[in-house]
Design a protein around this motif. Sequence first.
Motif, short mmCIF file in Angstrom:
data_model
loop_
_atom_site.label_atom_id
_atom_site.label_comp_id
_atom_site.label_asym_id
_atom_site.label_seq_id
_atom_site.Cartn_x
_atom_site.Cartn_y
_atom_site.Cartn_z
N ARG A 88 23.66 29.87 -32.73
CA ARG A 88 23.67 31.28 -32.31
C ARG A 88 22.27 31.70 -31.84
O ARG A 88 22.13 32.41 -30.83
N LEU A 89 21.24 31.28 -32.55
CA LEU A 89 19.87 31.57 -32.15
C LEU A 89 19.57 30.96 -30.78
O LEU A 89 19.01 31.63 -29.89
N GLU A 90 19.95 29.70 -30.61
CA GLU A 90 19.70 29.03 -29.33
C GLU A 90 20.43 29.74 -28.20
O GLU A 90 19.88 29.91 -27.09
N HIS A 91 21.63 30.19 -28.46
CA HIS A 91 22.42 30.88 -27.43
C HIS A 91 21.74 32.18 -27.01
O HIS A 91 21.67 32.50 -25.81
N LEU A 92 21.21 32.95 -27.97
CA LEU A 92 20.54 34.21 -27.63
C LEU A 92 19.28 33.94 -26.82
O LEU A 92 19.01 34.62 -25.82
N LEU A 93 18.49 32.96 -27.23
CA LEU A 93 17.26 32.64 -26.50
C LEU A 93 17.58 32.21 -25.07
O LEU A 93 16.88 32.60 -24.12
N ARG A 94 18.63 31.43 -24.91
CA ARG A 94 19.01 31.01 -23.56
C ARG A 94 19.51 32.19 -22.74
O ARG A 94 19.26 32.27 -21.53
N ALA A 95 20.22 33.11 -23.39
CA ALA A 95 20.68 34.32 -22.69
C ALA A 95 19.51 35.14 -22.19
O ALA A 95 19.61 35.84 -21.17
N LEU A 96 18.38 35.06 -22.90
CA LEU A 96 17.16 35.75 -22.49
C LEU A 96 16.29 34.88 -21.59
O LEU A 96 15.13 35.22 -21.33
N LEU B 157 14.95 31.90 -22.02
CA LEU B 157 13.82 31.26 -22.68
C LEU B 157 14.14 29.78 -22.93
O LEU B 157 15.30 29.43 -23.14
N PRO B 158 13.13 28.90 -22.93
CA PRO B 158 13.37 27.49 -23.18
C PRO B 158 13.72 27.24 -24.64
O PRO B 158 13.25 27.94 -25.53
N THR B 159 14.53 26.24 -24.89
CA THR B 159 14.91 25.89 -26.26
C THR B 159 14.73 24.40 -26.56
O THR B 159 14.99 23.97 -27.67
N ARG C 299 8.25 35.98 -16.06
CA ARG C 299 8.08 34.93 -17.06
C ARG C 299 7.31 35.45 -18.27
O ARG C 299 7.64 35.14 -19.42
N GLU C 300 6.26 36.25 -18.04
CA GLU C 300 5.50 36.84 -19.14
C GLU C 300 6.36 37.79 -19.95
O GLU C 300 6.27 37.85 -21.18
N HIS D 27 2.94 31.42 -24.83
CA HIS D 27 3.09 31.49 -26.29
C HIS D 27 4.54 31.75 -26.68
O HIS D 27 5.09 31.06 -27.56
N GLY D 28 5.18 32.72 -26.07
CA GLY D 28 6.55 33.04 -26.44
C GLY D 28 7.52 31.91 -26.13
O GLY D 28 8.50 31.69 -26.86
N GLU D 29 7.26 31.17 -25.06
CA GLU D 29 8.11 30.02 -24.74
C GLU D 29 7.99 28.96 -25.82
O GLU D 29 8.99 28.38 -26.26
N ALA D 30 6.74 28.71 -26.25
CA ALA D 30 6.54 27.73 -27.33
C ALA D 30 7.17 28.19 -28.63
O ALA D 30 7.75 27.38 -29.37
N VAL D 31 7.09 29.48 -28.93
CA VAL D 31 7.69 30.03 -30.14
C VAL D 31 9.22 29.93 -30.07
O VAL D 31 9.88 29.64 -31.07
N ALA D 32 9.79 30.17 -28.90
CA ALA D 32 11.25 30.05 -28.76
C ALA D 32 11.70 28.63 -29.11
O ALA D 32 12.64 28.42 -29.88
#
Length: 365
Positions: free
Chosen positions: A293-301, A303-305, A177-178, A265-270
Amino acid sequence: MHALHTLDVALGERSYPIWIGPGLLDDAPRWTTALRGRHVLVVTNETIAPLYLSRVTRALGERLHASVILPDGESFKTLENCGVVLDALARLKANRDACVIALGGGVIGDLAGFAAACWMRGIDFLQIPTTLLAQVDSSVGGKTGVNLPAGKNLVGAFHQPRAVLIDTQTLDTLPPREYRSGLAEVVKYGAIGDPDFFTWLEANATALLARETGVVAEAIARSCLHKAGVVARDEREDGERALLNFGHTFGHALETVSGYGSLLHGEAVAIGMVLAARLSADLERAPAADAERLEHLLRALELPTDLPGGTSADDLLSLMRLDKKNLSGRLRLILWRGIGHADIVPDVPEAMIRAVLSAEAMAPG
């Protein structure tokens, strides 16, 4: 053997190197050259100390050194714990040529750097970041500080490190998660200024999640190169550097309203980057397709959106009014014109921000 990446943050007489590669903790001849005096205080936390503290102190040899081991977590980035570090420097009888070593993630780097900025009006400090998020973001650029109950990073100082040592092998012990949290800051660099890097991240998302060594090192190096360039051009965030806060105004408010530690922090930034992209689309500043497209990449990694359930739009907006980028009580946000092109936007209508937040808060999880 993987190649060593060496970058420089160009700030004239205060320029410093960033070393990126595996096994650098044990390369004492390289990083101990950054230590000017005999007194060294290592600041770390309860998670990192058993893993890496002995390797750092062994490398210090005959220097007079001590260590401070703090609890682990964002909720401990406080003025009280900064005082703990300052008291340790006093016990060490640290001189003006002493050095504080920040061994840990962004919390340790920010807090230890702030203590170094305060002791005798500023002594050296060395960043040894052990989380991906700290390696690509908070360890570079000299932003230091602590949190208050009223908001994140409201107390701090600009204080550049002597060097940044990024041993990529420390990521081997980083919880999944980190690690994913750090990937949000990597995505940010492509989102605000490098569309080719964004495309590279889309192509390498699977390899990044699998922590393939060469791909991870490349992502760190490209992120640090971008940040180093921005810092060199705008050290004290008078202009361009503010773009690095894309998603952070929303994100910091989310961290505060949810209680430090509930969201990383990174989850909140995503989530914040997605909100900023959607707001940009609503303001007709950017294509809605780029937000998708941004949301798709974050979800592929992984990360919450989406906003956590029960989040209050009013509470978030109230906290956003405290953001350091605001001027004369007017909200300034980092928005974009699409992938790779961010802007500082003054006087964003609060009604539009509230509409985006309310829509997200009411969306099904």
